[in-house]
Design a protein around this motif. Sequence first.
Motif, PDB file in Angstrom:
ATOM      1  N   ILE A 267      -7.031  16.029  -5.249  1.00  0.00           N
ATOM      2  CA  ILE A 267      -7.119  15.680  -3.823  1.00  0.00           C
ATOM      3  C   ILE A 267      -6.642  14.255  -3.563  1.00  0.00           C
ATOM      4  O   ILE A 267      -6.805  13.713  -2.475  1.00  0.00           O
ATOM      5  CB  ILE A 267      -8.551  15.868  -3.269  1.00  0.00           C
ATOM      6  N   GLY A 268      -6.042  13.620  -4.615  1.00  0.00           N
ATOM      7  CA  GLY A 268      -5.466  12.287  -4.430  1.00  0.00           C
ATOM      8  C   GLY A 268      -6.415  11.146  -4.696  1.00  0.00           C
ATOM      9  O   GLY A 268      -6.244  10.048  -4.173  1.00  0.00           O
ATOM     10  N   PHE A 269      -7.429  11.378  -5.517  1.00  0.00           N
ATOM     11  CA  PHE A 269      -8.387  10.329  -5.867  1.00  0.00           C
ATOM     12  C   PHE A 269      -7.664   9.234  -6.650  1.00  0.00           C
ATOM     13  O   PHE A 269      -6.892   9.512  -7.562  1.00  0.00           O
ATOM     14  CB  PHE A 269      -9.511  10.913  -6.716  1.00  0.00           C
ATOM     15  N   VAL A 270      -7.907   7.979  -6.290  1.00  0.00           N
ATOM     16  CA  VAL A 270      -7.264   6.843  -6.946  1.00  0.00           C
ATOM     17  C   VAL A 270      -8.226   6.269  -7.984  1.00  0.00           C
ATOM     18  O   VAL A 270      -9.295   5.777  -7.640  1.00  0.00           O
ATOM     19  CB  VAL A 270      -6.864   5.759  -5.930  1.00  0.00           C
ATOM     20  N   TRP A 271      -7.829   6.319  -9.235  1.00  0.00           N
ATOM     21  CA  TRP A 271      -8.713   5.853 -10.305  1.00  0.00           C
ATOM     22  C   TRP A 271      -8.590   4.357 -10.533  1.00  0.00           C
ATOM     23  O   TRP A 271      -9.546   3.716 -10.966  1.00  0.00           O
ATOM     24  CB  TRP A 271      -8.385   6.584 -11.610  1.00  0.00           C
ATOM     25  N   SER A 272      -7.437   3.774 -10.257  1.00  0.00           N
ATOM     26  CA  SER A 272      -7.213   2.349 -10.505  1.00  0.00           C
ATOM     27  C   SER A 272      -7.169   1.586  -9.192  1.00  0.00           C
ATOM     28  O   SER A 272      -6.248   1.762  -8.389  1.00  0.00           O
ATOM     29  CB  SER A 272      -5.900   2.128 -11.266  1.00  0.00           C
ATOM     30  N   VAL A 273      -8.163   0.734  -8.958  1.00  0.00           N
ATOM     31  CA  VAL A 273      -8.173  -0.059  -7.729  1.00  0.00           C
ATOM     32  C   VAL A 273      -7.106  -1.136  -7.766  1.00  0.00           C
ATOM     33  O   VAL A 273      -6.645  -1.606  -6.728  1.00  0.00           O
ATOM     34  CB  VAL A 273      -9.558  -0.698  -7.492  1.00  0.00           C
ATOM     35  N   TYR A 274      -6.682  -1.550  -8.970  1.00  0.00           N
ATOM     36  CA  TYR A 274      -5.651  -2.593  -9.062  1.00  0.00           C
ATOM     37  C   TYR A 274      -4.306  -2.076  -8.558  1.00  0.00           C
ATOM     38  O   TYR A 274      -3.552  -2.778  -7.894  1.00  0.00           O
ATOM     39  CB  TYR A 274      -5.520  -3.097 -10.504  1.00  0.00           C
ATOM     40  N   GLN A 275      -3.992  -0.799  -8.867  1.00  0.00           N
ATOM     41  CA  GLN A 275      -2.767  -0.207  -8.360  1.00  0.00           C
ATOM     42  C   GLN A 275      -2.800  -0.156  -6.844  1.00  0.00           C
ATOM     43  O   GLN A 275      -1.821  -0.445  -6.163  1.00  0.00           O
ATOM     44  CB  GLN A 275      -2.595   1.205  -8.938  1.00  0.00           C
ATOM     45  N   THR A 276      -3.967   0.207  -6.308  1.00  0.00           N
ATOM     46  CA  THR A 276      -4.121   0.271  -4.859  1.00  0.00           C
ATOM     47  C   THR A 276      -3.952  -1.104  -4.239  1.00  0.00           C
ATOM     48  O   THR A 276      -3.343  -1.249  -3.177  1.00  0.00           O
ATOM     49  CB  THR A 276      -5.513   0.835  -4.514  1.00  0.00           C
ATOM     50  N   THR A 277      -4.486  -2.137  -4.883  1.00  0.00           N
ATOM     51  CA  THR A 277      -4.350  -3.502  -4.366  1.00  0.00           C
ATOM     52  C   THR A 277      -2.882  -3.893  -4.290  1.00  0.00           C
ATOM     53  O   THR A 277      -2.441  -4.496  -3.308  1.00  0.00           O
ATOM     54  CB  THR A 277      -5.111  -4.487  -5.278  1.00  0.00           C
ATOM     55  N   TRP A 278      -2.110  -3.574  -5.314  1.00  0.00           N
ATOM     56  CA  TRP A 278      -0.687  -3.911  -5.319  1.00  0.00           C
ATOM     57  C   TRP A 278       0.013  -3.239  -4.147  1.00  0.00           C
ATOM     58  O   TRP A 278       0.819  -3.860  -3.445  1.00  0.00           O
ATOM     59  CB  TRP A 278      -0.054  -3.474  -6.643  1.00  0.00           C
ATOM     60  N   GLU A 279      -0.291  -1.982  -3.907  1.00  0.00           N
ATOM     61  CA  GLU A 279       0.343  -1.246  -2.812  1.00  0.00           C
ATOM     62  C   GLU A 279      -0.045  -1.829  -1.456  1.00  0.00           C
ATOM     63  O   GLU A 279       0.777  -1.888  -0.532  1.00  0.00           O
ATOM     64  CB  GLU A 279      -0.044   0.230  -2.899  1.00  0.00           C
ATOM     65  N   LYS A 280      -1.309  -2.266  -1.329  1.00  0.00           N
ATOM     66  CA  LYS A 280      -1.746  -2.880  -0.072  1.00  0.00           C
ATOM     67  C   LYS A 280      -1.003  -4.188   0.176  1.00  0.00           C
ATOM     68  O   LYS A 280      -0.607  -4.487   1.303  1.00  0.00           O
ATOM     69  CB  LYS A 280      -3.258  -3.127  -0.106  1.00  0.00           C
ATOM     70  N   MET A 281      -0.821  -4.982  -0.892  1.00  0.00           N
ATOM     71  CA  MET A 281      -0.112  -6.246  -0.733  1.00  0.00           C
ATOM     72  C   MET A 281       1.363  -6.001  -0.414  1.00  0.00           C
ATOM     73  O   MET A 281       1.976  -6.748   0.361  1.00  0.00           O
ATOM     74  CB  MET A 281      -0.251  -7.080  -2.007  1.00  0.00           C
ATOM     75  N   LEU A 282       1.944  -4.955  -0.982  1.00  0.00           N
ATOM     76  CA  LEU A 282       3.332  -4.617  -0.672  1.00  0.00           C
ATOM     77  C   LEU A 282       3.468  -4.274   0.809  1.00  0.00           C
ATOM     78  O   LEU A 282       4.435  -4.676   1.468  1.00  0.00           O
ATOM     79  CB  LEU A 282       3.798  -3.437  -1.530  1.00  0.00           C
ATOM     80  N   GLU A 283       2.495  -3.553   1.345  1.00  0.00           N
ATOM     81  CA  GLU A 283       2.521  -3.203   2.758  1.00  0.00           C
ATOM     82  C   GLU A 283       2.376  -4.459   3.625  1.00  0.00           C
ATOM     83  O   GLU A 283       3.034  -4.586   4.663  1.00  0.00           O
ATOM     84  CB  GLU A 283       1.396  -2.214   3.074  1.00  0.00           C
ATOM     85  N   ALA A 284       1.534  -5.400   3.182  1.00  0.00           N
ATOM     86  CA  ALA A 284       1.375  -6.662   3.909  1.00  0.00           C
ATOM     87  C   ALA A 284       2.684  -7.449   3.904  1.00  0.00           C
ATOM     88  O   ALA A 284       3.056  -8.081   4.899  1.00  0.00           O
ATOM     89  CB  ALA A 284       0.251  -7.493   3.292  1.00  0.00           C
ATOM     90  N   LEU A 285       3.411  -7.410   2.776  1.00  0.00           N
ATOM     91  CA  LEU A 285       4.713  -8.086   2.690  1.00  0.00           C
ATOM     92  C   LEU A 285       5.716  -7.410   3.612  1.00  0.00           C
ATOM     93  O   LEU A 285       6.524  -8.080   4.260  1.00  0.00           O
ATOM     94  CB  LEU A 285       5.218  -8.060   1.246  1.00  0.00           C
ATOM     95  N   ARG A 286       5.649  -6.091   3.690  1.00  0.00           N
ATOM     96  CA  ARG A 286       6.553  -5.355   4.575  1.00  0.00           C
ATOM     97  C   ARG A 286       6.336  -5.779   6.042  1.00  0.00           C
ATOM     98  O   ARG A 286       7.287  -5.996   6.791  1.00  0.00           O
ATOM     99  CB  ARG A 286       6.324  -3.851   4.406  1.00  0.00           C
ATOM    100  N   LEU A 287       5.078  -5.934   6.428  1.00  0.00           N
ATOM    101  CA  LEU A 287       4.756  -6.368   7.793  1.00  0.00           C
ATOM    102  C   LEU A 287       5.208  -7.811   8.023  1.00  0.00           C
ATOM    103  O   LEU A 287       5.684  -8.162   9.104  1.00  0.00           O
ATOM    104  CB  LEU A 287       3.252  -6.243   8.032  1.00  0.00           C
ATOM    105  N   TYR A 288       5.055  -8.653   6.988  1.00  0.00           N
ATOM    106  CA  TYR A 288       5.481 -10.051   7.094  1.00  0.00           C
ATOM    107  C   TYR A 288       6.985 -10.117   7.346  1.00  0.00           C
ATOM    108  O   TYR A 288       7.458 -10.869   8.210  1.00  0.00           O
ATOM    109  CB  TYR A 288       5.113 -10.802   5.818  1.00  0.00           C
ATOM    110  N   LYS A 289       7.747  -9.317   6.588  1.00  0.00           N
ATOM    111  CA  LYS A 289       9.202  -9.330   6.763  1.00  0.00           C
ATOM    112  C   LYS A 289       9.591  -8.849   8.160  1.00  0.00           C
ATOM    113  O   LYS A 289      10.514  -9.373   8.782  1.00  0.00           O
ATOM    114  CB  LYS A 289       9.876  -8.468   5.709  1.00  0.00           C
ATOM    115  N   LYS A 290       8.862  -7.857   8.645  1.00  0.00           N
ATOM    116  CA  LYS A 290       9.160  -7.337   9.981  1.00  0.00           C
ATOM    117  C   LYS A 290       8.968  -8.418  11.036  1.00  0.00           C
ATOM    118  O   LYS A 290       9.716  -8.500  12.012  1.00  0.00           O
ATOM    119  CB  LYS A 290       8.244  -6.144  10.264  1.00  0.00           C
ATOM    120  N   GLN A 291       7.964  -9.287  10.816  1.00  0.00           N
ATOM    121  CA  GLN A 291       7.672 -10.347  11.782  1.00  0.00           C
ATOM    122  C   GLN A 291       8.585 -11.557  11.624  1.00  0.00           C
ATOM    123  O   GLN A 291       8.983 -12.179  12.606  1.00  0.00           O
ATOM    124  CB  GLN A 291       6.214 -10.800  11.639  1.00  0.00           C
ATOM    125  N   HIS A 292       8.936 -11.888  10.355  1.00  0.00           N
ATOM    126  CA  HIS A 292       9.647 -13.141  10.085  1.00  0.00           C
ATOM    127  C   HIS A 292      11.094 -12.959   9.646  1.00  0.00           C
ATOM    128  O   HIS A 292      11.832 -13.939   9.575  1.00  0.00           O
ATOM    129  CB  HIS A 292       8.888 -13.940   9.018  1.00  0.00           C
TER     130      HIS A 292
END
Length: 337
Positions: A267-292
């Motif tokens: 059902i898509g359970f995420v076992w590694s929170v560190y992998q999830t953190t990296w993906e969240k930061m990548l999304e934050a970078l994507r938003l930063y680029k969109k703004q700047h």
Amino acid sequence: TDLQWNGMFERLCQYALKYGNCLVPLHYSKDPALGSWVAQQRQNSESLSMAQREKLAMAGFTFLNEWKWNVFFERLCKYALEYGDCNVPANYEKDMELALWVIHQRYNANSLEPNQRQKLEMAGFVFLDEWKWNVMFERLCKYAVTHNNCLVPAVYKDDQDLADWVVQQRFAEYTMPAKQKEKLEMAGFFFNENWDFSSNTKTNSSAAAKAAWEAMFQRLVNYKRKNGTCQVPTRYSDDPQLGRWVDKQRVRELLLSKERKQRLTNIGFVWSVYQTTWEKMLEALRLYKKQHGHCRVPRKYEANQQLGKWVDNQRYMLRQKRLTPERLAQLQSLGFE
């Protein structure tokens, strides 16, 4: 002369504006003189005037001892991203210098600067007492995997230290840190109130426990259906019990039956929170680029300090050629350099 020094300082400030830090490589091909000058400031910091030291500090410059500490801290963060924790083995052959540094931090915690201790704690670093406890906890988990329970006999020839430690945990039930008690319970450890020693059975029947797990799994399925993810926050106000249960499954991954682990994975359970953190930061970078319009996030980016540090870390990983091909492709798709 002051004029020459100020000229080099201006070039350092321009570098910091472009890259978000003052970590100019010694052999910086675009400006070799700047790389050499920065190294000189670190090596000869005691000969600098107070005004010069203040100007460098305000620019985010780190002097030799602090710089060395930060270099090792970055290496520790990379280890944590790769392995999911900061528990670098003492015999870590890939980076013995890092292993020795980690031991030094653990045994000399009282001599750390407050900001250094805070950075380590935020990275998930465990200090001596907690580290010793975690070592024993890992031994208990291995025992549980082998014996399918945490009932280490009081006299256990294979690991008497573990047997003694288990007894200590039972006596410390009401005085131990809440985090440790929670980890023990999630591993299937039973304190006196949860175990009938006269009959050597759980106070809760296995049938009831199975039904409880099924009920929580269904609540997770419903959460996924509603939110599109299994990432339930630990402190999920709408269903606090579900948040704690999800954390429990992650911690008990090695103790879960193959069937339960597979159902969660399906059902898509995420076992590694560190992998999830990296993906969240990548999304934050994507938003930063969109703004700047670019990915040059300053290291001390006030709007999102975590993003600034993360981007700086990815740049370092890129220079060292340590990014996985998948992560490198994701960053390059944003124009990261």
